[in-house]
Motif scaffolding. Structure first.
Motif, PDB file in Angstrom:
ATOM      1  N   ARG A  10     -14.205  67.146  29.773  1.00  0.00           N
ATOM      2  CA  ARG A  10     -13.821  67.776  28.797  1.00  0.00           C
ATOM      3  C   ARG A  10     -13.671  68.842  28.614  1.00  0.00           C
ATOM      4  NH1 ARG A  10     -17.270  64.405  24.742  1.00  0.00           N
ATOM      5  NH2 ARG A  10     -19.031  65.078  26.266  1.00  0.00           N
ATOM      6  N   VAL A  11     -12.335  68.871  28.047  1.00  0.00           N
ATOM      7  CA  VAL A  11     -12.553  70.889  28.134  1.00  0.00           C
ATOM      8  C   VAL A  11     -11.687  70.931  26.334  1.00  0.00           C
ATOM      9  CG1 VAL A  11     -11.282  73.479  29.046  1.00  0.00           C
ATOM     10  CG2 VAL A  11     -12.902  70.949  30.476  1.00  0.00           C
ATOM     11  N   ALA A  12     -12.202  72.400  26.020  1.00  0.00           N
ATOM     12  CA  ALA A  12     -12.127  72.911  25.003  1.00  0.00           C
ATOM     13  C   ALA A  12     -11.621  74.393  25.080  1.00  0.00           C
ATOM     14  CB  ALA A  12     -12.699  72.444  23.498  1.00  0.00           C
ATOM     15  N   ILE A  13     -10.297  75.234  24.968  1.00  0.00           N
ATOM     16  CA  ILE A  13     -10.381  75.939  24.362  1.00  0.00           C
ATOM     17  C   ILE A  13      -9.813  76.340  23.238  1.00  0.00           C
ATOM     18  CG2 ILE A  13      -8.270  77.323  25.167  1.00  0.00           C
ATOM     19  CD1 ILE A  13      -7.264  75.994  28.138  1.00  0.00           C
ATOM     20  N   VAL A  14     -10.606  77.830  22.566  1.00  0.00           N
ATOM     21  CA  VAL A  14     -10.327  78.510  21.314  1.00  0.00           C
ATOM     22  C   VAL A  14      -9.924  79.701  21.624  1.00  0.00           C
ATOM     23  CG1 VAL A  14     -11.451  78.966  19.331  1.00  0.00           C
ATOM     24  CG2 VAL A  14     -12.053  76.515  19.930  1.00  0.00           C
ATOM     25  N   THR A  15      -8.320  80.118  21.541  1.00  0.00           N
ATOM     26  CA  THR A  15      -8.831  81.301  21.858  1.00  0.00           C
ATOM     27  C   THR A  15      -8.824  82.105  19.754  1.00  0.00           C
ATOM     28  OG1 THR A  15      -6.265  80.740  20.846  1.00  0.00           O
ATOM     29  CG2 THR A  15      -7.233  80.913  23.724  1.00  0.00           C
ATOM     30  N   THR A  16      -8.728  83.687  19.667  1.00  0.00           N
ATOM     31  CA  THR A  16      -8.594  84.501  18.754  1.00  0.00           C
ATOM     32  C   THR A  16      -8.500  85.356  18.803  1.00  0.00           C
ATOM     33  OG1 THR A  16     -10.614  85.880  19.854  1.00  0.00           O
ATOM     34  CG2 THR A  16     -11.724  83.384  18.606  1.00  0.00           C
ATOM     35  N   GLY A  17      -8.463  85.945  17.518  1.00  0.00           N
ATOM     36  CA  GLY A  17      -7.516  87.220  17.295  1.00  0.00           C
ATOM     37  C   GLY A  17      -6.163  87.460  16.100  1.00  0.00           C
ATOM     38  N   ARG A  18      -6.522  87.996  15.182  1.00  0.00           N
ATOM     39  CA  ARG A  18      -5.759  87.801  13.966  1.00  0.00           C
ATOM     40  C   ARG A  18      -4.111  88.767  14.592  1.00  0.00           C
ATOM     41  NH1 ARG A  18      -7.274  87.778   9.206  1.00  0.00           N
ATOM     42  NH2 ARG A  18      -9.464  88.495   9.627  1.00  0.00           N
ATOM     43  N   GLU A  19      -4.328  89.062  15.808  1.00  0.00           N
ATOM     44  CA  GLU A  19      -2.574  90.450  16.246  1.00  0.00           C
ATOM     45  C   GLU A  19      -2.256  89.300  17.285  1.00  0.00           C
ATOM     46  OE1 GLU A  19      -6.154  90.859  19.344  1.00  0.00           O
ATOM     47  OE2 GLU A  19      -5.678  90.606  17.064  1.00  0.00           O
TER      48      GLU A  19
ATOM     49  N   THR B 115      -6.854  72.698  22.637  1.00  0.00           N
ATOM     50  CA  THR B 115      -6.530  73.538  21.972  1.00  0.00           C
ATOM     51  C   THR B 115      -6.637  73.862  20.871  1.00  0.00           C
ATOM     52  OG1 THR B 115      -4.357  73.669  22.414  1.00  0.00           O
ATOM     53  CG2 THR B 115      -4.898  73.675  24.170  1.00  0.00           C
ATOM     54  N   LEU B 116      -7.316  75.096  20.637  1.00  0.00           N
ATOM     55  CA  LEU B 116      -7.143  75.684  18.932  1.00  0.00           C
ATOM     56  C   LEU B 116      -6.705  77.517  18.780  1.00  0.00           C
ATOM     57  CD1 LEU B 116      -7.429  75.298  16.420  1.00  0.00           C
ATOM     58  CD2 LEU B 116      -9.977  75.833  16.570  1.00  0.00           C
ATOM     59  N   HIS B 117      -6.044  77.924  18.224  1.00  0.00           N
ATOM     60  CA  HIS B 117      -6.483  79.471  17.591  1.00  0.00           C
ATOM     61  C   HIS B 117      -6.795  79.415  16.734  1.00  0.00           C
ATOM     62  CE1 HIS B 117      -5.347  83.300  18.596  1.00  0.00           C
ATOM     63  NE2 HIS B 117      -5.209  83.261  16.989  1.00  0.00           N
ATOM     64  N   VAL B 118      -7.477  80.858  16.627  1.00  0.00           N
ATOM     65  CA  VAL B 118      -7.622  81.802  15.216  1.00  0.00           C
ATOM     66  C   VAL B 118      -8.688  82.638  14.988  1.00  0.00           C
ATOM     67  CG1 VAL B 118      -9.623  79.210  15.005  1.00  0.00           C
ATOM     68  CG2 VAL B 118     -10.706  81.766  15.765  1.00  0.00           C
ATOM     69  N   VAL B 119      -8.553  82.821  13.494  1.00  0.00           N
ATOM     70  CA  VAL B 119      -8.037  84.137  13.503  1.00  0.00           C
ATOM     71  C   VAL B 119      -9.677  84.919  13.822  1.00  0.00           C
ATOM     72  CG1 VAL B 119      -5.794  84.312  11.842  1.00  0.00           C
ATOM     73  CG2 VAL B 119      -7.937  84.469  10.786  1.00  0.00           C
ATOM     74  N   ASP B 120      -9.839  86.212  13.245  1.00  0.00           N
ATOM     75  CA  ASP B 120     -10.750  87.096  13.584  1.00  0.00           C
ATOM     76  C   ASP B 120     -11.849  87.071  12.169  1.00  0.00           C
ATOM     77  OD1 ASP B 120     -10.910  87.846  16.027  1.00  0.00           O
ATOM     78  OD2 ASP B 120      -9.966  89.202  15.278  1.00  0.00           O
ATOM     79  N   ASP B 121     -11.939  85.562  11.591  1.00  0.00           N
ATOM     80  CA  ASP B 121     -12.464  85.415  10.813  1.00  0.00           C
ATOM     81  C   ASP B 121     -13.873  84.426  11.276  1.00  0.00           C
ATOM     82  OD1 ASP B 121     -12.470  85.215   7.057  1.00  0.00           O
ATOM     83  OD2 ASP B 121     -13.043  82.386   8.142  1.00  0.00           O
ATOM     84  N   ARG B 122     -14.731  85.190  10.833  1.00  0.00           N
ATOM     85  CA  ARG B 122     -16.295  83.887  10.588  1.00  0.00           C
ATOM     86  C   ARG B 122     -16.114  82.351  10.825  1.00  0.00           C
ATOM     87  NH1 ARG B 122     -20.991  87.162  11.426  1.00  0.00           N
ATOM     88  NH2 ARG B 122     -23.351  85.870  11.904  1.00  0.00           N
ATOM     89  N   LYS B 123     -15.946  82.212   9.410  1.00  0.00           N
ATOM     90  CA  LYS B 123     -15.915  80.713   9.047  1.00  0.00           C
ATOM     91  C   LYS B 123     -14.563  80.062   9.401  1.00  0.00           C
ATOM     92  CE  LYS B 123     -17.387  81.165   3.977  1.00  0.00           C
ATOM     93  NZ  LYS B 123     -16.943  81.267   2.212  1.00  0.00           N
TER      94      LYS B 123
END
Length: 403
Positions: free
Chosen positions: A176-185, A220-228
């Motif tokens: 079971r794999v999850a990919i979390v990409t990050t970056g406000r840009e 899969t999920l993308h989040v911005v550069d926010d700690r929470k």
């Protein structure tokens, strides 16, 4: 800072299988056998005619004889030897694939025979035992091991398993794999970016690797550069076997990933590797979850996937290590630091095999260059201790495509 070799060793030490399951043969292509396969019976399971023709008894054969044709046997027919008693004077018409009943032990092909009114004569001056017959067990004996644990099921192996009646082979479970990409840009690939934004390329580099190992169902999920946001994303996916994060792992003011992973009880095994690109790589684990926090630059991501993530998957799935080759570099290459460098290369071959020819380095600007790996066949290794790799010197070559 951790060396590449030490980082690889630490990662492989965390690789454990994900279990075993049985799947239908139709769904087994590309999966990895989790158990050795043995023959359920002899193959061929009977003495099998390899030609359309006539079965005779070899030691009683004479070209001068006219043989009575007592029976015709087709592939799949059940035969009883008690009907075949006229050894010297009888023959059986038999078709390719049919079982040859005793006492008959030779088959003369139809082209060497002349049948007329229920009798047949042959052109051959002599016939040896087992002529044109595949003998029982000559391919495989019952209980003989033929396919080993760790083999990938391709067309040939699937056909073989079908021959053995193994229609639900035991295979390694997929993680079971999850990919979390990050970056406000970073924005989705289908969205038009603003001048200060870039599209999410790393997601597809990671998905491509997973597809190579038949891992198609991925969260899969993308989040911005926010700690929470990063914290919620990590917490939501620590039930997976593998968590892949990209970006937010270096030393910038918004690189929160290492700290947040620690807050969630993920044990750091190492952070930063003496390599270029890919130096900020973070690796850790919590219970059964392996976590790779990968640098966000596209070429860094691709190199880390090849050098670290793919070997981890191979070990966990029971596959042998991927092949590497040593090939000559066409032009000299220099570096000023003591890091181990990986750079894209094109295979220039007198033939087409990855194990022959020479390597041409492909020029690129930095690990953020989106075309760095484009049109390359793989990456080559510039050793940490070597300032210069001379023209014609052998370097390690790692093809993108697994061989």
């Amino acid at each position: 800072m951790t060396s590449v070799a030490e980082a690889q060793s630490l990662i492989l030490a965390e690789a454990r299988g994900f279990g075993i399951e049985r799947v239908s043969l139709e769904k087994s292509f590309g999966r990895v056998l989790a158990q050795d396969v043995v023959a359920d019976r002899d193959y061929p399971p009977f003495n099998r005619a390899t030609m359309d023709g006539y079965a005779v008894v070899a030691k009683a054969y004479s070209a001068a004889n006219a043989y009575e044709v007592t029976k015709t046997i087709l592939a799949g027919d059940t035969q009883r030897s008690r009907t075949m008693k006229k050894r010297g004077e009888s023959a059986i018409k038999i078709m390719t694939g049919a079982a040859v009943p005793p006492p008959f032990d030779a088959v003369i092909r139809r082209e060497d025979a002349h049948e007329d009114s229920g009798t047949v004569r042959f052109d051959l001056p002599a016939v040896g035992a087992w002529h044109n017959i595949a003998r029982q067990g000559e391919d495989l004996k019952a209980r003989e091991k033929i396919a080993t644990k760790g083999s990938v099921i391709d067309g040939a192996l699937a056909s073989f398993l079908a021959s053995l009646g193994n229609d639900r082979p035991a295979v390694a479970k997929l993680p079971r794999v999850a990919i979390v990409t990050t970056g406000r840009e970073v924005v989705p690939g289908g969205k038009k970016p603003k001048p200060h934004e870039i599209r999410n390329a790393n997601l597809f580099a990671l998905r491509a690797l997973l597809i190579e190992y038949n891992i198609a169902s991925v969260r899969t999920l993308h989040v911005v550069d926010d700690r929470k946001q990063i914290s919620r994303a990590i917490a939501a996916h620590l039930d997976c076997d593998i968590l892949l994060l990209t970006g937010g792992v270096s030393a910038g003011d918004s690189d929160f990933v290492p700290e947040v992973l620690a807050e969630h009880g993920v044990k750091k095994i190492f952070h930063k590797v003496a390599m270029k690109p890919g130096k900020p790589l973070w690796f850790g684990a919590r219970r059964k979850t392996a976590v790779f926090a990968i640098p966000g630059n596209p070429f860094s991501c691709q190199v880390v996937v090849k050098i670290f993530v793919a070997p981890f998957l191979r070990r966990a799935l029971g596959l042998p290590p991927a092949h590497e080759f040593s090939l000559p570099l066409q032009r000299a290459r220099q570096k000023k630091d003591t890091l181990q460098h990986y750079f894209p290369v094109r295979l220039v071959a007198p033939g087409v095999a990855a194990s022959s020819g020479s390597l041409e380095a492909i020029s690129f600007n930095s690990s953020g260059d989106v075309r760095a790996a484009l049109f390359s066949n793989g990456i080559a290794r510039h050793p940490a201790e070597a300032t210069t790799v001379g023209a014609g010197a052998l370097v390690d070559f790692l093809p993108w495509r697994v061989l």
